[in-house]
Design a protein around this motif. Structure first.
Motif, PDB file in Angstrom:
ATOM      1  N   TYR A 144     -17.161  20.904  32.156  1.00 50.06           N
ATOM      2  CA  TYR A 144     -16.266  21.266  31.061  1.00 50.06           C
ATOM      3  C   TYR A 144     -17.061  21.684  29.825  1.00 50.06           C
ATOM      4  O   TYR A 144     -16.747  22.696  29.181  1.00 50.06           O
ATOM      5  CB  TYR A 144     -15.356  20.086  30.742  1.00 50.06           C
ATOM      6  N   ALA A 145     -18.117  20.949  29.503  1.00 48.56           N
ATOM      7  CA  ALA A 145     -18.943  21.297  28.349  1.00 48.56           C
ATOM      8  C   ALA A 145     -19.611  22.658  28.550  1.00 48.56           C
ATOM      9  O   ALA A 145     -19.726  23.448  27.606  1.00 48.56           O
ATOM     10  CB  ALA A 145     -20.013  20.227  28.119  1.00 48.56           C
ATOM     11  N   THR A 146     -20.030  22.944  29.776  1.00 48.70           N
ATOM     12  CA  THR A 146     -20.682  24.232  30.041  1.00 48.70           C
ATOM     13  C   THR A 146     -19.699  25.384  29.866  1.00 48.70           C
ATOM     14  O   THR A 146     -20.071  26.446  29.347  1.00 48.70           O
ATOM     15  CB  THR A 146     -21.275  24.244  31.460  1.00 48.70           C
ATOM     16  N   LEU A 147     -18.454  25.174  30.263  1.00 51.57           N
ATOM     17  CA  LEU A 147     -17.445  26.211  30.041  1.00 51.57           C
ATOM     18  C   LEU A 147     -17.227  26.443  28.546  1.00 51.57           C
ATOM     19  O   LEU A 147     -17.140  27.589  28.087  1.00 51.57           O
ATOM     20  CB  LEU A 147     -16.129  25.807  30.703  1.00 51.57           C
ATOM     21  N   LEU A 148     -17.143  25.354  27.782  1.00 54.89           N
ATOM     22  CA  LEU A 148     -16.880  25.471  26.352  1.00 54.89           C
ATOM     23  C   LEU A 148     -18.078  26.050  25.591  1.00 54.89           C
ATOM     24  O   LEU A 148     -17.918  26.887  24.697  1.00 54.89           O
ATOM     25  CB  LEU A 148     -16.520  24.105  25.776  1.00 54.89           C
ATOM     26  N   GLU A 149     -19.271  25.596  25.938  1.00 53.73           N
ATOM     27  CA  GLU A 149     -20.456  25.959  25.154  1.00 53.73           C
ATOM     28  C   GLU A 149     -21.066  27.292  25.574  1.00 53.73           C
ATOM     29  O   GLU A 149     -21.628  28.005  24.729  1.00 53.73           O
ATOM     30  CB  GLU A 149     -21.511  24.862  25.293  1.00 53.73           C
ATOM     31  N   LYS A 150     -20.954  27.621  26.855  1.00 59.44           N
ATOM     32  CA  LYS A 150     -21.650  28.813  27.345  1.00 59.44           C
ATOM     33  C   LYS A 150     -20.702  29.896  27.859  1.00 59.44           C
ATOM     34  O   LYS A 150     -20.842  31.064  27.488  1.00 59.44           O
ATOM     35  CB  LYS A 150     -22.631  28.424  28.455  1.00 59.44           C
ATOM     36  N   ALA A 151     -19.760  29.523  28.720  1.00 52.99           N
ATOM     37  CA  ALA A 151     -18.935  30.538  29.361  1.00 52.99           C
ATOM     38  C   ALA A 151     -17.971  31.213  28.386  1.00 52.99           C
ATOM     39  O   ALA A 151     -17.944  32.442  28.283  1.00 52.99           O
ATOM     40  CB  ALA A 151     -18.160  29.910  30.525  1.00 52.99           C
ATOM     41  N   ILE A 152     -17.193  30.422  27.681  1.00 55.02           N
ATOM     42  CA  ILE A 152     -16.159  31.002  26.812  1.00 55.02           C
ATOM     43  C   ILE A 152     -16.749  31.888  25.710  1.00 55.02           C
ATOM     44  O   ILE A 152     -16.252  32.985  25.461  1.00 55.02           O
ATOM     45  CB  ILE A 152     -15.256  29.883  26.236  1.00 55.02           C
ATOM     46  N   PRO A 153     -17.821  31.482  25.030  1.00 54.73           N
ATOM     47  CA  PRO A 153     -18.393  32.376  24.010  1.00 54.73           C
ATOM     48  C   PRO A 153     -18.907  33.700  24.588  1.00 54.73           C
ATOM     49  O   PRO A 153     -18.894  34.725  23.894  1.00 54.73           O
ATOM     50  CB  PRO A 153     -19.552  31.548  23.436  1.00 54.73           C
ATOM     51  N   ARG A 154     -19.341  33.697  25.838  1.00 53.26           N
ATOM     52  CA  ARG A 154     -19.808  34.948  26.447  1.00 53.26           C
ATOM     53  C   ARG A 154     -18.652  35.814  26.928  1.00 53.26           C
ATOM     54  O   ARG A 154     -18.768  37.044  26.951  1.00 53.26           O
ATOM     55  CB  ARG A 154     -20.737  34.625  27.623  1.00 53.26           C
ATOM     56  N   LEU A 155     -17.559  35.175  27.299  1.00 54.09           N
ATOM     57  CA  LEU A 155     -16.406  35.935  27.777  1.00 54.09           C
ATOM     58  C   LEU A 155     -15.649  36.605  26.636  1.00 54.09           C
ATOM     59  O   LEU A 155     -15.113  37.703  26.803  1.00 54.09           O
ATOM     60  CB  LEU A 155     -15.451  35.009  28.538  1.00 54.09           C
ATOM     61  N   HIS A 156     -15.615  35.936  25.480  1.00 58.38           N
ATOM     62  CA  HIS A 156     -14.788  36.411  24.370  1.00 58.38           C
ATOM     63  C   HIS A 156     -15.594  36.332  23.074  1.00 58.38           C
ATOM     64  O   HIS A 156     -15.961  35.247  22.627  1.00 58.38           O
ATOM     65  CB  HIS A 156     -13.521  35.550  24.260  1.00 58.38           C
ATOM     66  N   ASN A 157     -15.828  37.468  22.458  1.00 58.94           N
ATOM     67  CA  ASN A 157     -16.748  37.532  21.319  1.00 58.94           C
ATOM     68  C   ASN A 157     -16.338  36.640  20.150  1.00 58.94           C
ATOM     69  O   ASN A 157     -17.192  36.057  19.478  1.00 58.94           O
ATOM     70  CB  ASN A 157     -16.875  38.985  20.831  1.00 58.94           C
ATOM     71  N   ALA A 158     -15.039  36.554  19.885  1.00 58.07           N
ATOM     72  CA  ALA A 158     -14.589  35.758  18.738  1.00 58.07           C
ATOM     73  C   ALA A 158     -14.806  34.275  18.945  1.00 58.07           C
ATOM     74  O   ALA A 158     -14.697  33.485  18.006  1.00 58.07           O
ATOM     75  CB  ALA A 158     -13.107  36.029  18.458  1.00 58.07           C
ATOM     76  N   MET A 159     -15.146  33.880  20.178  1.00 59.72           N
ATOM     77  CA  MET A 159     -15.391  32.467  20.462  1.00 59.72           C
ATOM     78  C   MET A 159     -16.858  32.093  20.254  1.00 59.72           C
ATOM     79  O   MET A 159     -17.232  30.930  20.432  1.00 59.72           O
ATOM     80  CB  MET A 159     -15.011  32.159  21.919  1.00 59.72           C
ATOM     81  N   ALA A 160     -17.680  33.056  19.929  1.00 57.46           N
ATOM     82  CA  ALA A 160     -19.120  32.781  19.818  1.00 57.46           C
ATOM     83  C   ALA A 160     -19.506  32.163  18.485  1.00 57.46           C
ATOM     84  O   ALA A 160     -20.524  31.476  18.375  1.00 57.46           O
ATOM     85  CB  ALA A 160     -19.917  34.062  20.043  1.00 57.46           C
ATOM     86  N   ASP A 161     -18.706  32.394  17.461  1.00 51.23           N
ATOM     87  CA  ASP A 161     -18.998  31.876  16.125  1.00 51.23           C
ATOM     88  C   ASP A 161     -18.072  30.698  15.823  1.00 51.23           C
ATOM     89  O   ASP A 161     -16.858  30.785  16.057  1.00 51.23           O
ATOM     90  CB  ASP A 161     -18.782  32.981  15.089  1.00 51.23           C
ATOM     91  N   PRO A 162     -18.584  29.582  15.326  1.00 47.25           N
ATOM     92  CA  PRO A 162     -17.749  28.390  15.111  1.00 47.25           C
ATOM     93  C   PRO A 162     -16.539  28.643  14.217  1.00 47.25           C
ATOM     94  O   PRO A 162     -15.467  28.095  14.459  1.00 47.25           O
ATOM     95  CB  PRO A 162     -18.721  27.399  14.457  1.00 47.25           C
ATOM     96  N   VAL A 163     -16.714  29.449  13.162  1.00 42.85           N
ATOM     97  CA  VAL A 163     -15.598  29.706  12.244  1.00 42.85           C
ATOM     98  C   VAL A 163     -14.550  30.590  12.903  1.00 42.85           C
ATOM     99  O   VAL A 163     -13.354  30.276  12.919  1.00 42.85           O
ATOM    100  CB  VAL A 163     -16.100  30.342  10.937  1.00 42.85           C
ATOM    101  N   SER A 164     -14.981  31.733  13.466  1.00 45.08           N
ATOM    102  CA  SER A 164     -14.025  32.639  14.091  1.00 45.08           C
ATOM    103  C   SER A 164     -13.381  32.002  15.312  1.00 45.08           C
ATOM    104  O   SER A 164     -12.236  32.306  15.655  1.00 45.08           O
ATOM    105  CB  SER A 164     -14.700  33.955  14.471  1.00 45.08           C
ATOM    106  N   ARG A 165     -14.098  31.082  15.968  1.00 44.58           N
ATOM    107  CA  ARG A 165     -13.542  30.438  17.161  1.00 44.58           C
ATOM    108  C   ARG A 165     -12.302  29.628  16.814  1.00 44.58           C
ATOM    109  O   ARG A 165     -11.291  29.675  17.536  1.00 44.58           O
ATOM    110  CB  ARG A 165     -14.588  29.539  17.817  1.00 44.58           C
ATOM    111  N   GLY A 166     -12.369  28.869  15.738  1.00 40.67           N
ATOM    112  CA  GLY A 166     -11.205  28.080  15.349  1.00 40.67           C
ATOM    113  C   GLY A 166      -9.992  28.951  15.093  1.00 40.67           C
ATOM    114  O   GLY A 166      -8.874  28.637  15.516  1.00 40.67           O
ATOM    115  N   ASN A 167     -10.203  30.069  14.407  1.00 42.65           N
ATOM    116  CA  ASN A 167      -9.099  30.999  14.163  1.00 42.65           C
ATOM    117  C   ASN A 167      -8.612  31.621  15.463  1.00 42.65           C
ATOM    118  O   ASN A 167      -7.404  31.772  15.691  1.00 42.65           O
ATOM    119  CB  ASN A 167      -9.552  32.101  13.205  1.00 42.65           C
ATOM    120  N   ALA A 168      -9.555  32.005  16.329  1.00 37.36           N
ATOM    121  CA  ALA A 168      -9.200  32.716  17.551  1.00 37.36           C
ATOM    122  C   ALA A 168      -8.372  31.849  18.494  1.00 37.36           C
ATOM    123  O   ALA A 168      -7.406  32.324  19.103  1.00 37.36           O
ATOM    124  CB  ALA A 168     -10.470  33.197  18.251  1.00 37.36           C
TER     125      ALA A 168
END
Length: 460
Positions: free
Chosen positions: A128-152
């Protein structure tokens, strides 16, 4: 006579009974008819721009009603927006790399990958941590930055819910007006993937997983084991019911060597099915591509589940599987486009003659139509009416299939998703000791919703 001149409530009760009989192992009065007309086809027929309707689904309502006036179906031919639906607004808001709209107006899924071979170790240690920390930010650009991720995350959730509610309102209106089967009770269905398919689809890609299975076989097997709890909990219905099912589209087996299929793909999927069945949860399998070489293995899977097929020999499939499983699919969509109406009627009857005697078949196509050119509408309507009128049983009430969990699988403790990111009530209680125990379900429900949201980012 147009459909609305009939009594919609009486029609609906009759249709509910068809499915109630079917999923309780009794031959129904006739084969239920389930036709599909996709949103792009509605837009094309109604002269609505492909880009416009996907930002306002109410634009499809008028044409949806027109289609339902002339096309017979026991279920609404116009579907809603589900957990894994590919719609533009939510994925644009998270700047997705893996779900994109093409210049023709269709959402596309490029052959992307979110994990690298060197990520297997972390995936096995804390999936689960690997999906959150590595997979999701690579799949969706807005998830790569902590600030934009919360909004996204927030924007994805509210936009998806809004579009689902809008299209859901259109479908609900059709169900009421035309008396369609309303579906299984709320909370009785789900969507999951075989762990190997989940690993291949977005995380490692088709080409990546094919190479990994040869080069890192033990790590792939360990990764499937690590992903099993995630898939189990993601698909788990909250309100099991005989008419409900967990839908599992099965992607990879037909592209695998039989040895790899048996040793790498099958163990975690079989366990998934067995543990759902032990809890009286039915699984609906869509066997993509051609599964003929695996029929003996399918025959050995737990009884009472649904197996829908894309391709294959109907007679052989029926002979091997109809006594133990519910069956569906197999009618080629290419026939609708390439054969005359009369030829289609003849081919439909030929298929029904093969599949009907066992009583556990629901007519279906190998794939859903995408464009109006796929389904000359006069022919499409004739097929629906042929199934309705020709698919009448002489022995309603006779037993069909083999009941779910006839094998009496022992219920194992539900696999927990263990991660540094999952909610732990005991730890929470230590931080906030004055929180009453009766509040625990509320906090766990919030955690479940967030878990479902996060896995949705990976499974679409």
């Amino acid at each position: 006579m147009s459909l609305e001149q009939n009594d919609p409530k009486a029609l609906q009760n009759e249709r509910i009974q068809l499915y109630e009989d079917y999923y309780n192992y009794k031959t129904p009065k006739r084969i239920p008819v389930s036709m599909s007309v996709g949103m792009h086809i509605l837009a094309e027929q109604g002269g609505v721009d492909f880009f416009d309707f996907q930002y306002d689904y109410t634009k499809l309502a008028e044409q949806a009603n027109k289609v339902c006036e002339i096309l017979y179906s026991d279920t609404s031919p116009v579907g809603g927006i589900g957990q894994a639906s590919l719609i533009p607004v939510p994925f644009q808001l998270i700047e997705s790399n893996t779900i994109k709209m093409g210049n023709h107006g269709y959402m596309q899924h490029p052959n992307t990958h979110a994990l690298l071979p060197e990520d297997y170790d972390s995936l096995v240690e804390d999936a689960y941590a690997t999906l959150l920390e590595k997979a999701i930010p690579r799949l969706h650009n807005a998830m790569a930055d902590p600030v934009s991720r919360g909004n996204a995350v927030h924007l994805f959730a509210i936009s998806k819910a809004e579009d689902a509610a809008t299209m859901g309102g259109v479908v609900a209106g059709l169900v009421e007006r035309f008396g369609y089967y309303p579906g299984a009770p709320a909370g009785s269905g789900g969507f999951a993937a075989a762990p190997y398919d989940f690993l291949s689809d977005q995380l490692r890609s088709f080409s990546g997983i094919s190479s990994d299975t040869r080069r890192y076989r033990d790590k792939v097997i360990a990764a499937c084991d690590a992903l099993y709890p995630i898939m189990f909990n993601f698909g788990l219905p909250s309100n099991p019911h005989p008419r409900g099912a967990v839908s599992t589209p099965l992607h990879m087996p037909t592209y695998m060597r039989e040895k790899d299929f048996k040793e790498v793909w099958l163990p975690t999927y079989r366990k998934l099915v067995e543990q759902y069945n032990a809890r009286d949860i039915r699984v609906s399998m869509f066997c993509e591509h051609d599964w003929m070489r695996y029929l003996d293995i399918l025959q050995d899977l737990p009884t009472g589940n649904v197996m829908r097929f894309e391709y294959g020999d109907p007679q052989v499939i029926n002979d091997k599987l109809s006594k133990t499983h519910f069956l569906g699919g197999l009618y080629p969509m290419a026939n609708v486009k390439n054969l005359t109406k009369e030829e289609n009627i003849s081919e439909v009857k030929r298929l029904l003659d093969i599949m009907m005697p066992a009583g556990g078949y629901i007519f279906g196509f190998d794939k859903n139509p995408i464009a109006s050119t796929d389904i000359p509408f006069d022919t499409y309507c004739a097929i629906a009416e042929t199934v309705r009128d020709y698919g009448v049983y002489s022995n309603p009430g006779a037993s069909i299939a083999t009941p779910l969990n006839s094998e009496k699988f022992k219920i194992e403790e539900a696999p927990k998703v263990v991660s540094k990111y999952t909610f732990d009530w005991d730890e929470f209680k230590r931080k906030y000791p004055y929180t009453p125990d009766e509040a625990r379900p509320r906090f766990e429900a919030y955690a479940k919703r967030m878990f479902m949201q996060n896995i949705t980012f990976c499974i679409c």
